[in-house]
Design an enzyme around this catalytic site. Structure first.
Site, short mmCIF file in Angstrom:
data_model
loop_
_atom_site.label_atom_id
_atom_site.label_comp_id
_atom_site.label_asym_id
_atom_site.label_seq_id
_atom_site.Cartn_x
_atom_site.Cartn_y
_atom_site.Cartn_z
N LYS A 54 0.84 -1.16 -0.03
CA LYS A 54 0.01 -0.10 -0.02
C LYS A 54 0.86 1.27 -0.13
O LYS A 54 1.81 1.40 0.63
CB LYS A 54 -0.70 -0.07 1.35
CG LYS A 54 -2.05 1.16 1.12
CD LYS A 54 -2.95 0.62 2.14
CE LYS A 54 -4.08 1.96 2.46
NZ LYS A 54 -4.86 1.81 3.69
N SER A 112 -9.60 2.31 1.70
CA SER A 112 -8.42 2.96 0.98
C SER A 112 -7.35 1.97 0.46
O SER A 112 -6.66 2.39 -0.27
CB SER A 112 -7.60 3.98 1.93
OG SER A 112 -7.04 3.20 3.08
N SER A 169 -10.74 -0.17 5.81
CA SER A 169 -9.98 0.07 4.65
C SER A 169 -9.32 -1.25 4.05
O SER A 169 -8.86 -1.27 3.00
CB SER A 169 -8.65 0.99 4.93
OG SER A 169 -9.08 2.08 5.04
#
Length: 386
Positions: free
Chosen positions: A68, A125, A149
């Protein structure tokens, strides 16, 4: 994309080479990123170098994965995955910094798209990682979950997103004041996600108060008693199609009608988030947030004295448009309550609605991550993209 477990078995047996597996992942990333926009940066040279040096005995030997974006280079999750032989091929998109819904991804030029329908968002996210896993580029991607997320993109993309009990996976910033975020992984295969989570679990010098190491659990077969709630809030309704798909899966467990009254987390979560970010908050606001957390922890403890698990929709709807996150800001409402309380929660796919994945969320008592995964395994349905 084959599973991480199959890659490891092939590398150990000598029938697969880490270089070939990583090369295939890099080629797929180059081919699909212009359509799905899941990459922030691709590191082909670094990935191929690591593949040449991989130890076949590693628990994740030769498994490519995406990191990420904005993950610190020395973070425990990255360090431990690589020590086990997993190979990062680059960084994946996430939402832009700032307030508001994070259920999208952005590479600086384009929104990240969902492989099931490129007009839709992959969630967030952990947006790019979810899109890449769903497209078969890599079997695993890292993320963090402070309000859904990992679970929201898992729901939107038909994947497994696992938020362990708070502290299950150590973080580079250590234990925070608000205590919302748990690091973790997202994957297409439940066994892969459990293995990776086990590998990265346990205290670390940067987070010595993390929970003890978590061995890969042997999942019980049940029978399980569960409570099902289509929504945690009287203000936000679930799409009837999402609700019905989950109800259609519930006969594999015993559903018990148990009341649960949680206080809304709308005010508590922003205060705890501000504490995590080092922003100033009023003492009275902290007291109210603490009261919400304490009340909800007690209510859930009472619930879990009667049932093994709580099942909810992960998201109230299927994936929204790739740029419609503000219009759909409450879509992940079932998720963030369990960041405030720190309970383990996992999202798994349970079917398709109008051709898009639907996810069910399973929550269990603190520390009982294995039961959440066991119930999830019984509920989940393997989805095949057309």
């Amino acid at each position: 994309m084959i599973t991480a477990g199959a890659i490891v078995a092939g590398v150990r047996a000598g029938v697969l080479s880490a270089g070939a597996v990583v090369g295939d992942a890099l080629e797929a990333a180059r081919r699909l990123d212009p359509v799905l926009h899941f990459l922030e940066e691709l590191d082909a040279d670094g990935a191929l170098r690591l593949a040449r040096e991989v130890d076949p005995a590693g628990a994740l030997a030769g498994v490519p994965f995406l990191v990420k974006a904005r993950t610190p280079p020395g973070s425990p999750i990255l360090e431990r995955l690589m020590a086990a032989g997993a190979i990062p091929i680059g960084t994946a998109t996430r939402a832009r910094p700032g307030p508001g819904s994070q259920t999208y991804g952005w590479n600086g030029r384009e929104y990240t798209r969902n492989p099931w329908d490129v007009t839709r968002s992959p969630g967030g996210s952990t947006a790019g990682g979810a899109a890449a896993v769903a497209a078969g580029v890599v079997p695993l991607a890292t993320g963090g979950d402070s309000g859904g997320s990992l679970r929201i993109p898992a729901s939107f993309c038909g994947l497994v997103g696992f938020k362990g009990t708070y502290g299950r996976v150590p973080r580079a910033v250590g234990r925070t004041l608000g205590g919302l975020t748990t690091a973790g992984v997202i994957g297409a295969n439940l066994d892969d996600v459990m293995l990776a989570t086990s590998i990265v679990s346990g205290p670390h010098r940067l987070d010595p108060t993390a929970l003890p190491p978590w061995p890969v659990p042997i999942l019980a077969d049940g029978p399980f008693r569960v409570a099902y709630l289509p929504t945690l809030s009287n203000r936000y309704a679930v799409d009837p199609g999402v609700d019905q798909l989950i109800r259609d899966r519930l006969p594999v467990v015993e559903v018990i009608d148990v009341p649960l009254e949680l206080l809304p987390t709308d005010d508590a979560w922003p205060v705890l988030s501000a504490l995590d970010a080092g922003r100033g908050v009023e003492a009275a606001d902290v007291q109210r947030a603490r009261a919400v957390r304490d009340h909800n922890n007690t209510a859930l403890a009472d619930l879990f004295n009667v049932v093994d698990a709580l099942v909810t929709p992960t998201t109230l709807t299927v994936a929204h448009g790739y740029d419609q996150y503000n219009e759909n800001i409450i879509v992940g409402d079932p998720c963030w309550a369990f960041n405030v309380t720190g309970h383990p929660a996992v999202s798994v796919p349970v079917g398709l609605l109008d051709g898009l994945p639907v996810g069910a969320q399973v929550v269990t008592r603190h520390g009982d991550d294995a039961t959440a995964l066991a119930v999830a395994k019984q509920l989940m349905v393997e989805l095949k993209r057309p």
